[in-house]
Design an enzyme around this catalytic site. Structure first.
Site, PDB file in Angstrom:
ATOM      1  N   HIS A 173      -7.512  -5.469  -1.545  1.00  0.00           N
ATOM      2  CA  HIS A 173      -6.306  -4.735  -1.150  1.00  0.00           C
ATOM      3  C   HIS A 173      -5.338  -5.636  -0.380  1.00  0.00           C
ATOM      4  O   HIS A 173      -4.126  -5.570  -0.564  1.00  0.00           O
ATOM      5  CB  HIS A 173      -6.698  -3.527  -0.304  1.00  0.00           C
ATOM      6  CG  HIS A 173      -5.570  -2.581  -0.057  1.00  0.00           C
ATOM      7  ND1 HIS A 173      -4.889  -1.950  -1.070  1.00  0.00           N
ATOM      8  CD2 HIS A 173      -4.983  -2.158   1.098  1.00  0.00           C
ATOM      9  CE1 HIS A 173      -3.947  -1.172  -0.564  1.00  0.00           C
ATOM     10  NE2 HIS A 173      -3.983  -1.289   0.749  1.00  0.00           N
ATOM     11  N   ASP A 230      -9.092  -4.638  -5.982  1.00  0.00           N
ATOM     12  CA  ASP A 230      -8.700  -3.755  -4.879  1.00  0.00           C
ATOM     13  C   ASP A 230      -9.794  -2.716  -4.637  1.00  0.00           C
ATOM     14  O   ASP A 230     -10.152  -1.953  -5.529  1.00  0.00           O
ATOM     15  CB  ASP A 230      -7.380  -3.060  -5.213  1.00  0.00           C
ATOM     16  CG  ASP A 230      -6.743  -2.385  -4.008  1.00  0.00           C
ATOM     17  OD1 ASP A 230      -7.482  -1.951  -3.115  1.00  0.00           O
ATOM     18  OD2 ASP A 230      -5.503  -2.299  -3.969  1.00  0.00           O
ATOM     19  N   SER A 254       0.838  -1.199   0.000  1.00  0.00           N
ATOM     20  CA  SER A 254       0.000   0.000   0.000  1.00  0.00           C
ATOM     21  C   SER A 254       0.880   1.260   0.000  1.00  0.00           C
ATOM     22  O   SER A 254       1.624   1.499  -0.956  1.00  0.00           O
ATOM     23  CB  SER A 254      -0.947  -0.036   1.202  1.00  0.00           C
ATOM     24  OG  SER A 254      -1.986   0.905   1.072  1.00  0.00           O
TER      25      SER A 254
END
Length: 984
Positions: free
Chosen positions: A905, A871, A797
Site C-alpha cells: 500500500h 497492496d 489511498s
C-alpha cells in the site's frame, strides 16, 4: 544583435524545428551586462541539449545524463526520451498526437526511470538516526538507519497467510526495516554528549531489529540478520551488547537456535534473563503443496450466521495454507540467561504475546489455535490466555476465546469475552481486563456496556475477580498511578464523545468521579494527557508532582494546545481533586514549535518536586530541523542535545504559511501553503500548484472548522511527499543559469465531510468534497500564487479516492490528477470502508454515488493511477485501479496506469519510489505546467495595460505556434532575464 542571429550560433545542434523562443536561448551567447554578473550566468552543470516540441511552442530542453551502474543499469533519466509532449492545449487538458505518440512509446518501454536530480537528491539524503534513552536517563543511543532499500529486498519470496506476510527464510514478517548500527553516548551535564561508542563485534552487513534496554540499562538486546550469497537474508539471531564496553555477542552459544519473530519475539524477564520465541529445533522442512488437491475448497454457512467483514487480504485459502501458517508461526519459548544458561519452557505453540509481570514472578502468555478462518485474519482466530510462573510452570487458564468471525462491522463493536488483558503498571502482579455486556455489538443499547475487572495473579481457589469500573461507552484504556489514583477512558465513535473517570483503586468506598466529558473532535477543549514516569520495574505510571508547602494532588497534563492560531503545546499543573490548573510551560508562539517529549527526572520513586523537574523537549521551526533539549527546573534552562543537519538544505528557506478560508456553507477551512524559496507573487506571478489532501469525517461544523497543526512546524519531506516539487526547477535552458522553482504546494487542505445529528456524513460526500475543493482553489487563486488553469490535485489511498471524485465532479477546478493506491468502486467493499459502517445494501445510493468508478464517463481531465501490485490494505486491492483504468479507457479518458511490482500500500523500494516521482513529475510537467488552456484570455487582459507591454510580448512568444521569432533588442532580453519567472 538580433535574436535570430544568436539562434544561428547554435549550429552545432542537429535540429529541424523552428527557432526557439528567445527566453530559452543560451545565456552565455549574450553580451555581459549588469546586474547579470558572470557568476550569475555560469551554468550549474554541463548539459547536452535536444529539442522538445509543444503544440503551441517550440523550446530547447536539457537532457540530463547519468552513468548506468549497479542495479540501476535499466533506469532512464527523466528526459531520456525526446518524443514530443503536448501541454494540454484544450480546456480539458487533451494532448496532441505527438503527446499521444510519446505516451504510447512510454507505455511500451520497460525499465525504471529516475526523476530530476533536484527531487532525487532530497530522497537520497542520508536519513537521520532514531534516538533512545536508557532507563536511568544517563545514556542515549543513536540507531543508525539506512536509505531506501533496493527492489531486490521486496522481491524476496514471502508467504501471505492469515492476513500477515512472512519471510520464510528469516522466519519473520516480511519487508521489515532495520538499523545498520548503534552509537552509544553518555548524557552528561548541561545536555552534552560524550564521545560516540560504537557497538563492536557485529557481523559485517548486520541488519538490526527489536532493540531493547534491560531494566537496569546495562545491556541492549536486538535481533540480527545478514545477507547471504544468494541475496536472501539469514534467519534472525538474538544478540546482546554491553553498554559500557560496546562489546556484542550472540545470546545463544548454539548456532542452531534462531529467533521466530512472526508474532512476539523476545522480552527481558529480569536484568539477566530473556524469554525468547525460537524456531523449534525439531522443525523440519516446510510442508509441500500437493500437486493434486484432496478435494474442493468448501466454505459453509448452513447455520445461517450473520458474518460481515471488511475486504481483508492475504487470508488463508485452504488446508495447505493452514499447515504453512502453523509451520512458520509455531515457536518454542526459551529462557536464556546472559551466562549462557538455556531452558525451554512450555510446548511449541503459536505464541502471539509474552508479557512478564512487573515483579518478574509471572508470565502472561497468549496463543492462537485451530479452527482457523478463511474469512478473517489471525487476530480473530481462537485465542487462549494463560498465566505461568516466570520459570514456565502453568498456573491457570484465564480464557479461551472462540473464533470471532461474527464481530459486527459497526464502529465500537468488539470481540465477546475477556479482552485487553494486561498487568497493572502500579502493582507487582495484578491483572486487569474488560468484558463487553452488549455481546460486542455496538448497535445493542445496554447499560453498562463494558465492565473492567481486576484480579491478583496469586489468588485463593474459587476467588472471583473484582469489578473495578462499569462503563456506558466503550472502554478506551487506563492510566495507572497508585491506590489513590487511576484514570479510566471511554468513548463512542458515533457521537465522538470521550469521557475520563477518576478512580481510587485502593479505596472501594470512594465513588468514581467524572473528570472530563467532551467531544473528541473538539481539539480546542482537549485538556491534554497525564505525563508518565518510569518505575523501577520498567512500567509507566502517572507522575504525581508536589509543590512546596502544598498538600494537593497534582499531575502534569501535556497538551497539543490547539488554538485558532495553530497548536501551541503546553504543560498544565493539574489538581486532580479541584480540577484547577496552572500553566507551567508553553511553546514559543512566534517562531518555534516546541513539545515536551518525556520526563527525565523520574529515576526515584515517589512524587516529583516541581522545582526539580527535568524534561526532554523538542524544538523546530519552519526552516529549522527538529532538535532535542534537556530543560531543567526551576530555571527552565534548555540545553541542546542534538545538532542534526538540515536534511535538504536546498529548501532551507522555503516559505510556509497556514492559511484560513471559508466554504460556501460557512465551514471554516485551513491548509498549509508552501512556496518555493525566493518566490514573490507580486513579482513572479502565479505558479502551477499541486493540491494534496485527504478527506476527514466530522459530526459538527464547528469542530470541522478548528485549526489543527502549527504554522511553525518543520516541513518534513518523505520520499513520495508532494513537497518534493518545491525543489523542482523549470525545465528550460534558463534553469542552467537561473534557479527557477516552479510549484506552489497546497498541503492538507481540510476536506471535512460533515454529518450532524442523525445525518450520515457520506450521504452528502460529493457535494461537500466539491465545495471544500472550490474554496481551496479560490483562495490560492485570490492570493495570486496559483494559476487557475494550472492546478493539479493528488492523494494517496482515500486521498486517491478523493482525487478521482474531484476530476469527475469538479472538472472546472483542476487540470489533472494523481491518484495513488486508491479504491474507486465501493461496491467492491460492500461491508464498509474508511469510516462508513453501513453496508452496501443499507446505503446503496451512497455507495454508488461516492464511487468515481460509476462516474468514469465524466472524467475528462488527465488522471495518473499508481498502485502497488501487492497492496495488502483492506479495501484498496490492486484490482481497484485495474478496473478503474479499464473504465476510463472505455470512455476515452486521458489516463495512465502504473503498477509497481512487489510494492504494497505504501511504496518502499528506491527503484519504485524514484519511478513514482518520475511518473508524477512527467504528468505534472505535461498536463499542469504546460497547460495553456486560457493563454489567449490572459493575453487579452494585458492589452490595455501599458505597464505590462513587455510581459505581454513575452507571453505571446510562449503561446506562439513557432512560426517565427519576434525581434527583441538585447536590452529587452536583459530585462526579461531579471525576472525570468514572469513567463511561467
Amino acid at each position: 544583435m538580433r535574436l535570430h542571429k544568436v539562434y544561428h550560433r547554435l549550429s552545432h545542434l542537429s535540429v529541424s524545428q523552428p527557432p526557439p523562443p528567445p527566453f530559452l536561448l543560451l545565456l552565455n551567447q549574450l553580451p555581459d551586462c549588469n546586474p547579470l554578473s558572470s557568476s550569475f550566468l555560469r551554468p550549474k552543470r554541463s548539459r547536452s541539449l535536444s529539442l522538445r516540441t509543444h503544440s503551441t511552442t517550440t523550446s530547447l530542453k536539457p537532457v540530463r545524463t547519468m552513468t548506468s551502474s549497479g542495479r540501476f543499469h535499466n533506469l532512464v533519466p527523466i528526459n531520456a526520451t525526446s518524443a514530443a509532449e503536448d501541454g494540454g492545449g484544450g480546456s480539458n487538458g487533451s494532448a496532441s498526437s505527438a503527446a499521444t505518440a510519446e505516451t504510447d512509446e512510454l507505455a511500451l518501454g520497460g525499465g525504471y526511470r529516475l526523476p530530476p536530480p533536484e527531487l532525487r537528491d532530497i530522497v537520497d539524503a542520508p536519513p537521520l538516526p532514531a534516538l533512545s534513552f536508557s532507563p536511568q536517563r544517563d545514556k542515549i543511543i543513536f540507531l543508525k538507519r539506512r536509505s531506501l532499500p533496493p527492489l531486490s529486498e521486496l522481491a524476496k519470496p514471502e508467504e501471505k497467510l492469515a492476513g500477515i506476510r512472512i519471510d520464510g527464510k528469516c522466519n519473520t514478517r516480511s519487508r521489515m526495516s532495520s538499523y545498520t548500527g548503534i552509537g552509544i553516548h553518555d548524557l552528561m551535564n548541561e545536555g552534552k554528549l560524550g564521545p560516540e561508542k560504537e557497538i563492536i563485534g557485529l557481523p559485517d552487513g548486520a541488519k538490526l531489529n527489536f532493540v531493547t534496554w534491560s531494566t537496569d540499562g546495562r545491556h541492549l538486546s536486538f535481533g540480527i540478520r545478514v545477507d547471504e550469497e544468494d541475496g536472501s537474508s539469514s534467519k534472525l539471531r538474538v544478540w546482546i551488547a554491553d553498554v559500557e564496553t560496546g562489546k556484542a555477542w550472540p545470546l545463544f552459544q548454539s548456532p542452531e537456535i534462531y529467533l521466530n519473530a512472526v508474532f512476539d519475539n523476545f522480552v527481558w524477564v529480569n536484568n539477566s534473563t530473556l524469554l525468547v520465541c525460537t524456531i523449534p529445533t525439531s522443525r523440519g522442512n516446510p510442508p509441500k503443496k500437493p500437486l493434486v488437491p484432496s478435494g474442493p475448497k468448501i466454505q459453509s454457512n448452513e447455520q445461517k450466521n450473520i458474518i460481515q467483514a471488511r475486504t481483508y487480504q492475504d487470508l488463508l485459502k485452504d488446508e495447505y495454507d493452514e499447515e504453512l501458517f502453523e509451520y512458520y508461526a509455531t515457536s518454542q519459548l526459551v529462557l536464556a540467561s546472559l551466562d549462557g544458561t538455556v531452558k525451554a519452557i512450555g510446548p511449541p505453540a503459536i505464541y502471539t504475546s509474552i508479557d512478564p509481570s512487573p515483579d518478574q514472578k509471572f508470565l502472561l502468555i497468549s496463543t492462537i489455535h485451530r479452527p482457523y478462518s478463511f474469512t478473517v485474519p489471525c487476530g480473530r482466530f481462537p485465542k487462549k490466555v494463560d498465566l505461568w510462573t516466570a520459570d514456565g510452570e502453568f498456573v491457570r487458564e484465564l480464557c479461551d476465546l472462540p473464533l470471532a468471525e461474527d464481530i459486527p462491522i459497526a464502529f465500537n463493536s468488539v470481540r465477546k469475552g475477556m479482552r485487553s488483558i494486561n498487568w497493572r503498571a502500579d502493582k507487582p502482579s495484578t491483572l486487569y481486563w474488560v468484558e463487553t455486556q452488549d455481546g460486542g455489538d455496538a448497535k445493542v443499547d445496554v447499560s453498562p456496556r463494558d465492565i473492567v475487572y481486576t484480579q491478583a495473579a496469586e489468588t485463593l481457589e474459587g476467588e472471583q475477580p473484582t469489578i473495578f469500573h462499569k462503563l456506558d461507552l466503550r472502554y478506551g484504556g487506563i492510566s495507572w498511578c497508585d491506590d489513590s489514583l487511576a484514570l479510566v477512558y471511554e468513548s463512542w465513535y458515533k457521537t465522538r464523545r470521550v469521557r475520563t473517570w477518576v478512580i481510587s483503586p485502593g479505596f472501594g468506598d470512594v465513588s468514581p468521579r467524572l473528570l472530563f466529558d467532551r467531544s473528541s473532535e473538539d481539539v480546542y477543549s482537549d485538556p491534554g494527557s497525564p505525563m508518565l514516569r518510569r518505575t523501577p520495574a520498567g512500567t509507566y505510571v502517572i507522575a504525581k508532582v508536589k509543590k512546596e508547602n502544598d498538600e494537593g494532588t497534582y499531575v502534569i497534563l501535556n497538551g497539543s494546545g490547539a488554538t485558532p492560531a495553530g497548536n501551541i503545546p503546553f504543560l498544565d499543573l493539574f489538581d486532580i481533586n479541584t480540577a484547577s490548573k496552572e500553566r507551567i510551560w508553553e511553546s514559543d508562539k512566534e517562531k518555534y514549535y516546541e513539545t515536551v517529549v518525556a520526563l527525565m527526572s523520574d529515576q526515584k520513586e515517589g512524587e516529583l518536586n516541581i522545582n526539580q523537574l527535568k524534561l526532554l523537549t523538542s524544538k523546530e521551526s519552519k526552516t529549522e530541523n527538529t532538535q532535542y533539549y534537556l530543560e531543567t527546573w526551576p530555571e527552565k534552562k534548555a540545553y541542546q542535545i542534538t545538532n542534526f543537519p538540515h536534511p535538504y538544505p536546498q529548501l532551507a528557506s522555503l516559505q510556509k504559511e497556514m492559511i484560513k478560508y471559508q466554504r460556501k456553507d460557512g465551514v471554516q477551512l485551513t491548509a498549509t501553503l508552501y512556496l518555493p524559496p525566493g518566490y514573490e507573487p507580486s513579482r513572479d506571478g502565479p505558479l502551477p500548484c499541486l493540491v494534496w489532501s485527504y478527506p476527514g469525517e466530522f459530526k459538527s461544523k464547528d469542530a470541522a472548522g478548528q485549526v489543527r497543526g502549527s504554522p511553525n512546524e518543520f516541513a518534513g519531506i518523505g520520499p513520495t511527499s508532494a513537497l518534493l516539487w518545491l525543489a523542482r526547477r523549470h525545465d528550460s535552458l534558463l534553469s542552467a543559469f537561473v534557479d527557477i522553482k516552479m510549484f506552489a504546494i497546497l498541503s492538507g487542505p481540510t476536506i471535512p465531510i460533515i454529518g450532524e445529528g442523525e445525518e450520515e456524513a457520506n450521504d452528502r460526500y460529493v457535494e461537500q468534497l466539491v465545495a471544500s475543493a472550490e474554496a481551496a482553489v479560490e483562495e490560492v487563486v485570490r492570493r495570486g500564487v496559483a494559476h487557475p488553469d494550472k492546478i493539479a490535485v493528488g492523494g494517496h489511498s482515500y486521498g486517491a479516492f478523493m482525487t478521482a471524485n474531484l476530476l469527475a465532479h469538479a472538472p472546472h477546478l483542476f487540470c489533472c490528477g494523481i491518484a495513488r493506491s486508491g479504491a474507486y468502486n465501493r461496491t467492491l467493499t460492500p461491508f464498509g470502508f474508511q469510516n462508513e459502517d453501513r453496508t452496501l445494501w443499507d446505503a446503496t445510493s451512497t455507495y454508488v454515488e461516492m464511487s468515481p468508478f460509476m462516474a468514469a464517463n465524466k472524467i475528462k481531465k488527465p488522471i495518473l493511477l499508481i498502485h502497488g501490485e501487492e497492496d495488502n490494505n483492506s479495501g484498496t486491492l490492486t484490482m481497484q485501479s485495474d478496473r478503474f483504468f479499464n473504465a476510463l479507457k472505455g470512455h476515452g479518458a486521458l489516463s495512465r496506469l502504473v503498477i509497481l511490482p512487489f510494492e504494497s500500500h505504501g511504496y518502499a523500494a528506491r527503484e519504485s519510489i524514484m519511478h513514482v516521482l518520475w511518473e508524477s513529475d512527467r504528468w505534472l510537467q505535461t498536463y499542469c505546467v504546460s497547460n495553456t488552456a486560457n493563454a489567449n484570455a490572459d493575453l487579452n487582459a494585458c492589452k490595455d495595460d501599458s505597464s505590462k507591454e513587455t510581459i505581454a510580448s513575452e507571453s505571446k512568444v510562449v503561446a506562439s505556434a513557432g512560426g517565427g521569432v519576434p525581434e527583441m533588442e538585447d536590452i529587452e532580453l536583459g530585462k526579461f532575464l531579471l525576472n525570468p519567472r514572469s513567463s511561467l
